[in-house]
Motif scaffolding. Structure first.
Motif, short mmCIF file in Angstrom:
data_model
loop_
_atom_site.label_atom_id
_atom_site.label_comp_id
_atom_site.label_asym_id
_atom_site.label_seq_id
_atom_site.Cartn_x
_atom_site.Cartn_y
_atom_site.Cartn_z
N HIS A 80 0.85 -1.19 0.00
CA HIS A 80 0.00 0.00 0.00
C HIS A 80 0.89 1.24 0.00
O HIS A 80 1.33 1.69 1.07
N GLU A 81 1.19 1.74 -1.20
CA GLU A 81 2.09 2.88 -1.33
C GLU A 81 1.57 4.12 -0.62
O GLU A 81 2.33 4.82 0.04
N ALA A 82 0.29 4.41 -0.75
CA ALA A 82 -0.26 5.61 -0.13
C ALA A 82 -0.13 5.57 1.39
O ALA A 82 0.17 6.58 2.04
N GLY A 83 -0.35 4.40 1.97
CA GLY A 83 -0.23 4.25 3.42
C GLY A 83 1.16 3.88 3.89
O GLY A 83 1.43 3.84 5.09
N ARG A 84 2.05 3.58 2.93
CA ARG A 84 3.44 3.23 3.21
C ARG A 84 3.57 2.00 4.12
O ARG A 84 4.27 2.01 5.12
N PHE A 85 2.86 0.92 3.72
CA PHE A 85 2.98 -0.32 4.48
C PHE A 85 2.74 -1.51 3.55
O PHE A 85 2.19 -1.38 2.47
N THR A 133 2.28 -7.05 9.37
CA THR A 133 2.16 -5.67 8.89
C THR A 133 3.50 -5.00 9.03
O THR A 133 4.03 -4.89 10.14
N ASN A 137 5.40 -1.56 8.37
CA ASN A 137 5.33 -0.13 8.06
C ASN A 137 6.68 0.30 7.51
O ASN A 137 7.72 0.04 8.11
#
Length: 85
Positions: free
Chosen positions: A34-39, A57, A59
């Motif tokens: 998830h690039e937008a959330g950086r994880f 998960t 991060n």
């Protein structure tokens, strides 16, 4: 009610996968970046028991997990959350 997964946060995804897959014998079931959330989410489970997954998960931005912050959640699916609660 159906068990979905248990989520834990990890600081080193490669070492975590080495532990769960190479040492514990689990397999990677799926992975999502998830690039937008950086994880990154990586689901691992015993082979043939993919419905008993652990969600790792990771991060991307370093963070120190203290006082239980590495434990995230246990996920269940229910037909109606309001009726269940």
């Amino acid at each position: 009610m159906k068990y979905l997964h248990t989520m834990v946060r990890v600081t080193d995804l490669d070492k975590s996968l080495e532990f769960f897959c190479d040492i514990m014998g689990m397999v990677e079931v799926r992975r999502m970046d998830h690039e937008a959330g950086r994880f990154t989410l990586v689901f691992v489970a015993p082979e043939g028991q993919e419905d008993c997954a652990i969600e790792l998960t990771y991060n991307w931005d370093p963070e120190e997990y203290t006082e239980g912050r590495n434990f995230g959640h246990v996920a269940y699916e229910v037909d109606d959350i309001y009726a269940t609660c």
